[in-house]
Every structure is written in structure tokens, then in C-alpha cells.
Design a protein around this motif. Structure first.
Motif, PDB file in Angstrom:
ATOM      1  N   PRO A  94       0.533   8.646 -10.612  1.00 16.30           N
ATOM      2  CA  PRO A  94      -0.772   8.686  -9.930  1.00 16.30           C
ATOM      3  C   PRO A  94      -1.786   7.680 -10.463  1.00 16.30           C
ATOM      4  O   PRO A  94      -2.497   7.054  -9.693  1.00 16.30           O
ATOM      5  N   GLU A  95      -1.881   7.508 -11.757  1.00 23.11           N
ATOM      6  CA  GLU A  95      -2.872   6.605 -12.354  1.00 23.11           C
ATOM      7  C   GLU A  95      -2.197   5.326 -12.855  1.00 23.11           C
ATOM      8  O   GLU A  95      -2.451   4.882 -13.976  1.00 23.11           O
ATOM      9  N   ILE A  96      -1.391   4.712 -12.032  1.00 22.44           N
ATOM     10  CA  ILE A  96      -0.630   3.536 -12.439  1.00 22.44           C
ATOM     11  C   ILE A  96      -1.562   2.344 -12.674  1.00 22.44           C
ATOM     12  O   ILE A  96      -2.541   2.154 -11.948  1.00 22.44           O
ATOM     13  N   THR A  97      -1.266   1.572 -13.702  1.00 22.71           N
ATOM     14  CA  THR A  97      -2.048   0.363 -13.980  1.00 22.71           C
ATOM     15  C   THR A  97      -1.451  -0.805 -13.208  1.00 22.71           C
ATOM     16  O   THR A  97      -0.335  -0.722 -12.692  1.00 22.71           O
ATOM     17  N   LYS A  98      -2.187  -1.891 -13.176  1.00 18.42           N
ATOM     18  CA  LYS A  98      -1.710  -3.104 -12.511  1.00 18.42           C
ATOM     19  C   LYS A  98      -0.408  -3.584 -13.153  1.00 18.42           C
ATOM     20  O   LYS A  98       0.537  -3.947 -12.458  1.00 18.42           O
ATOM     21  N   VAL A  99      -0.343  -3.599 -14.475  1.00 18.00           N
ATOM     22  CA  VAL A  99       0.857  -4.047 -15.194  1.00 18.00           C
ATOM     23  C   VAL A  99       2.042  -3.142 -14.869  1.00 18.00           C
ATOM     24  O   VAL A  99       3.147  -3.609 -14.593  1.00 18.00           O
ATOM     25  N   GLU A 100       1.809  -1.835 -14.884  1.00 19.63           N
ATOM     26  CA  GLU A 100       2.883  -0.882 -14.578  1.00 19.63           C
ATOM     27  C   GLU A 100       3.357  -1.027 -13.136  1.00 19.63           C
ATOM     28  O   GLU A 100       4.554  -0.939 -12.856  1.00 19.63           O
ATOM     29  N   PHE A 101       2.418  -1.251 -12.215  1.00 19.18           N
ATOM     30  CA  PHE A 101       2.801  -1.405 -10.812  1.00 19.18           C
ATOM     31  C   PHE A 101       3.650  -2.655 -10.604  1.00 19.18           C
ATOM     32  O   PHE A 101       4.640  -2.625  -9.877  1.00 19.18           O
ATOM     33  N   ASN A 102       3.285  -3.740 -11.252  1.00 15.97           N
ATOM     34  CA  ASN A 102       4.083  -4.963 -11.135  1.00 15.97           C
ATOM     35  C   ASN A 102       5.470  -4.773 -11.742  1.00 15.97           C
ATOM     36  O   ASN A 102       6.459  -5.273 -11.210  1.00 15.97           O
ATOM     37  N   LEU A 103       5.561  -4.035 -12.822  1.00 14.02           N
ATOM     38  CA  LEU A 103       6.863  -3.699 -13.405  1.00 14.02           C
ATOM     39  C   LEU A 103       7.670  -2.841 -12.433  1.00 14.02           C
ATOM     40  O   LEU A 103       8.873  -3.043 -12.256  1.00 14.02           O
ATOM     41  N   TYR A 104       7.010  -1.901 -11.780  1.00 14.78           N
ATOM     42  CA  TYR A 104       7.660  -1.052 -10.781  1.00 14.78           C
ATOM     43  C   TYR A 104       8.219  -1.909  -9.641  1.00 14.78           C
ATOM     44  O   TYR A 104       9.361  -1.711  -9.204  1.00 14.78           O
ATOM     45  N   LEU A 105       7.435  -2.884  -9.173  1.00 14.75           N
ATOM     46  CA  LEU A 105       7.909  -3.785  -8.115  1.00 14.75           C
ATOM     47  C   LEU A 105       9.101  -4.616  -8.585  1.00 14.75           C
ATOM     48  O   LEU A 105      10.061  -4.815  -7.838  1.00 14.75           O
ATOM     49  N   ARG A 106       9.050  -5.103  -9.820  1.00 13.08           N
ATOM     50  CA  ARG A 106      10.172  -5.880 -10.366  1.00 13.08           C
ATOM     51  C   ARG A 106      11.446  -5.039 -10.396  1.00 13.08           C
ATOM     52  O   ARG A 106      12.529  -5.524 -10.090  1.00 13.08           O
ATOM     53  N   ARG A 107      11.298  -3.782 -10.758  1.00 12.14           N
ATOM     54  CA  ARG A 107      12.468  -2.890 -10.786  1.00 12.14           C
ATOM     55  C   ARG A 107      13.010  -2.644  -9.384  1.00 12.14           C
ATOM     56  O   ARG A 107      14.218  -2.567  -9.179  1.00 12.14           O
ATOM     57  N   MET A 108      12.110  -2.527  -8.409  1.00 10.88           N
ATOM     58  CA  MET A 108      12.552  -2.352  -7.027  1.00 10.88           C
ATOM     59  C   MET A 108      13.313  -3.586  -6.538  1.00 10.88           C
ATOM     60  O   MET A 108      14.340  -3.470  -5.865  1.00 10.88           O
ATOM     61  N   GLU A 135       0.827  -1.199   0.000  1.00  6.96           N
ATOM     62  CA  GLU A 135       0.000   0.000   0.000  1.00  6.96           C
ATOM     63  C   GLU A 135       0.867   1.257   0.000  1.00  6.96           C
ATOM     64  O   GLU A 135       0.606   2.205  -0.755  1.00  6.96           O
ATOM     65  N   ASP A 136       1.892   1.279   0.858  1.00  8.40           N
ATOM     66  CA  ASP A 136       2.776   2.447   0.896  1.00  8.40           C
ATOM     67  C   ASP A 136       3.508   2.636  -0.425  1.00  8.40           C
ATOM     68  O   ASP A 136       3.670   3.759  -0.896  1.00  8.40           O
ATOM     69  N   ILE A 137       3.946   1.536  -1.019  1.00 10.99           N
ATOM     70  CA  ILE A 137       4.630   1.636  -2.315  1.00 10.99           C
ATOM     71  C   ILE A 137       3.657   2.153  -3.369  1.00 10.99           C
ATOM     72  O   ILE A 137       3.973   3.068  -4.129  1.00 10.99           O
ATOM     73  N   PHE A 138       2.464   1.577  -3.389  1.00 12.22           N
ATOM     74  CA  PHE A 138       1.460   1.968  -4.386  1.00 12.22           C
ATOM     75  C   PHE A 138       1.133   3.455  -4.300  1.00 12.22           C
ATOM     76  O   PHE A 138       1.056   4.149  -5.317  1.00 12.22           O
ATOM     77  N   TYR A 139       0.939   3.960  -3.084  1.00 14.96           N
ATOM     78  CA  TYR A 139       0.538   5.351  -2.918  1.00 14.96           C
ATOM     79  C   TYR A 139       1.714   6.328  -2.891  1.00 14.96           C
ATOM     80  O   TYR A 139       1.503   7.534  -2.900  1.00 14.96           O
ATOM     81  N   SER A 140       2.938   5.813  -2.874  1.00 14.47           N
ATOM     82  CA  SER A 140       4.118   6.685  -2.872  1.00 14.47           C
ATOM     83  C   SER A 140       4.844   6.718  -4.210  1.00 14.47           C
ATOM     84  O   SER A 140       5.581   7.654  -4.484  1.00 14.47           O
ATOM     85  N   GLN A 141       4.660   5.694  -5.020  1.00 11.36           N
ATOM     86  CA  GLN A 141       5.350   5.664  -6.324  1.00 11.36           C
ATOM     87  C   GLN A 141       4.877   6.850  -7.169  1.00 11.36           C
ATOM     88  O   GLN A 141       3.808   7.392  -6.929  1.00 11.36           O
ATOM     89  N   GLN A 199       6.507  12.681  -3.877  1.00  8.82           N
ATOM     90  CA  GLN A 199       5.881  13.952  -4.223  1.00  8.82           C
ATOM     91  C   GLN A 199       4.363  13.777  -4.387  1.00  8.82           C
ATOM     92  O   GLN A 199       3.659  14.735  -4.690  1.00  8.82           O
ATOM     93  N   ARG A 200       3.887  12.541  -4.208  1.00  7.66           N
ATOM     94  CA  ARG A 200       2.476  12.239  -4.413  1.00  7.66           C
ATOM     95  C   ARG A 200       1.612  12.852  -3.323  1.00  7.66           C
ATOM     96  O   ARG A 200       1.865  12.683  -2.142  1.00  7.66           O
ATOM     97  N   VAL A 201       0.599  13.545  -3.735  1.00  2.22           N
ATOM     98  CA  VAL A 201      -0.422  14.026  -2.810  1.00  2.22           C
ATOM     99  C   VAL A 201      -1.743  13.816  -3.531  1.00  2.22           C
ATOM    100  O   VAL A 201      -2.007  14.427  -4.556  1.00  2.22           O
ATOM    101  N   ASN A 202      -2.548  12.894  -3.018  1.00  5.71           N
ATOM    102  CA  ASN A 202      -3.856  12.679  -3.615  1.00  5.71           C
ATOM    103  C   ASN A 202      -4.820  12.190  -2.555  1.00  5.71           C
ATOM    104  O   ASN A 202      -4.438  11.894  -1.437  1.00  5.71           O
ATOM    105  N   ILE A 203      -6.046  12.071  -2.921  1.00  2.00           N
ATOM    106  CA  ILE A 203      -7.080  11.719  -1.945  1.00  2.00           C
ATOM    107  C   ILE A 203      -6.903  10.303  -1.408  1.00  2.00           C
ATOM    108  O   ILE A 203      -7.302  10.002  -0.292  1.00  2.00           O
ATOM    109  N   ASN A 204      -6.258   9.431  -2.202  1.00  2.14           N
ATOM    110  CA  ASN A 204      -6.043   8.058  -1.760  1.00  2.14           C
ATOM    111  C   ASN A 204      -4.777   7.899  -0.940  1.00  2.14           C
ATOM    112  O   ASN A 204      -4.556   6.844  -0.348  1.00  2.14           O
ATOM    113  N   ALA A 205      -3.938   8.912  -0.929  1.00  2.24           N
ATOM    114  CA  ALA A 205      -2.690   8.800  -0.173  1.00  2.24           C
ATOM    115  C   ALA A 205      -3.019   8.584   1.293  1.00  2.24           C
ATOM    116  O   ALA A 205      -3.860   9.250   1.867  1.00  2.24           O
TER     117      ALA A 205
END
Length: 195
Positions: free
Chosen positions: A59-73, A50-56, A129-135
Motif C-alpha cells: 500500500p505505501e510503496i516508494t518510488k524505488v520499490e515500485f521501479n523494482l516491482y516493475l523490473r521484476r515484472m 496506474e493499474d499496476i501501482f494501485y493493484s500491487q 487484495q488492495r482496497v484503499n481510497i486511491n484504488a
């Protein structure tokens, strides 16, 4: 010094535990830890998807992009540990391949990998730098996250709390001691071993 086989081996060692709630289905199967497998969240309580998702940064990351982001991490954590254990190690022989040693002692890398990931996640939380309602409105303030990451010292310079960065460096030091043990020289008198 080591090949992509070792990198791939370590990339697959630790996975992620699926979160609950709205992100429960975010993980692709190759990233999801089974019940008896190690997960990055087991390394530190502040490591959450959750912290990674809301901090990366997207803002409008897709499931595929998020999994790629995790792989890079994960790849970044693996490369960091391998660099700290081998590339900056004066005892390492740059002409030698250490793949067999990495395979043999692969479980010894787990703690360092989890701590390297924890450092990444906390740095992401501190620098986002993310600031949104879901953060998530964290009860953990910036200062508390910095203390968790860096540790603290008192007015006399004595360490009063150990941070994640220090814990990570200690885990790398312990791993180096396993992989590159000190060789005790036996005293010799007139060429004869006296032990």
C-alpha cells in the motif's frame, strides 16, 4: 540453452511510457520509453502503470520499490517467453546455445513479451487484495477482466471471444515457427532427389 546476455537483451527491449497526473514522475529513466521506443502499454489498453501501482500488494510503496516491482515484472515476462519458446520446445536442442538466434530475431519477441506482460497485469488486477481510497473504481468488472484474460465460449463450446492467454500462446507458436521452421523432406526414389 540461452545465457543471461539474452535475458538482459530482452529485458531492455520494451520499456514503459510515463503516465500523466500524480504518477508522472514515478519511472526511473532506464525503465522509461523514449518517443520512438516500444512500451508495454502499446501491447494492450488495459496495461497501465496506474493499474499496476494501485493493484500491487504494498500500500505505501516508494518510488524505488515500485521501479523494482516493475523490473521484476519485466524479468518475469522475459523468463516466461523464453521458457515457453525454448525450454518446453521439443525441437530445441538443450546442448545448443541460442543466444545468437535470440539476438538476430529479437524484434520477433516483442509481441510475446507485450502479451506476457498484459496477462500478468490483468491477473494482478483480478487477484489484487488492495482496497484503499486511491484504488481506481474501474468500470471494468471482475467478470469483464476474466473474459479479457480467458476469452469466452458459447453453449456449443465454440470460441466467441479470444482471451489474452490464447493470444499469448499464439504469439509464442508464431515465434517458434520463425525460430524453428519445419524442414520439408524432399522425396527420394532410389536415393535420387525427385524435386
Amino acid at each position: 540453452m540461452y545465457t543471461s546476455d539474452s535475458i538482459n537483451l530482452l529485458v531492455r527491449r520494451i520499456k514503459w511510457r510515463a503516465p500523466f497526473g500524480e504518477l508522472a514522475t514515478i519511472l526511473e529513466s532506464d525503465l522509461q520509453a523514449k518517443e520512438n521506443e516500444k512500451a508495454y502499454q502499446d501491447g494492450h489498453e488495459l496495461v497501465t502503470l496506474e493499474d499496476i501501482f494501485y493493484s500491487q500488494p504494498i500500500p505505501e510503496i516508494t518510488k524505488v520499490e515500485f521501479n523494482l516491482y516493475l523490473r521484476r515484472m519485466v524479468l518475469k515476462a522475459v523468463n516466461r517467453v523464453l521458457e515457453d519458446v525454448f525450454d518446453s520446445n521439443l525441437k530445441a536442442d538443450y546442448s545448443k546455445k541460442y543466444d545468437d538466434m535470440i539476438t538476430k530475431y529479437q524484434s520477433g519477441f516483442d509481441k510475446s513479451l507485450m502479451l506476457a506482460m498484459a496477462v500478468q497485469v490483468l491477473q494482478l488486477s483480478v487477484t489484487t487484495q488492495r482496497v484503499n481510497i486511491n484504488a481506481r473504481q474501474k468500470e471494468k468488472s471482475y467478470q469483464k477482466l476474466k473474459i479479457e484474460l480467458e476469452g469466452t465460449k458459447n453453449d456449443n463450446g465454440k470460441v466467441t471471444s479470444v482471451g489474452l492467454k490464447y493470444q499469448y500462446l499464439q504469439s509464442v507458436k508464431a515465434l517458434k515457427a520463425i525460430l524453428f521452421p519445419k524442414v520439408l523432406l524432399k522425396p527420394k526414389i532410389n536415393g535420387v532427389d525427385r524435386w
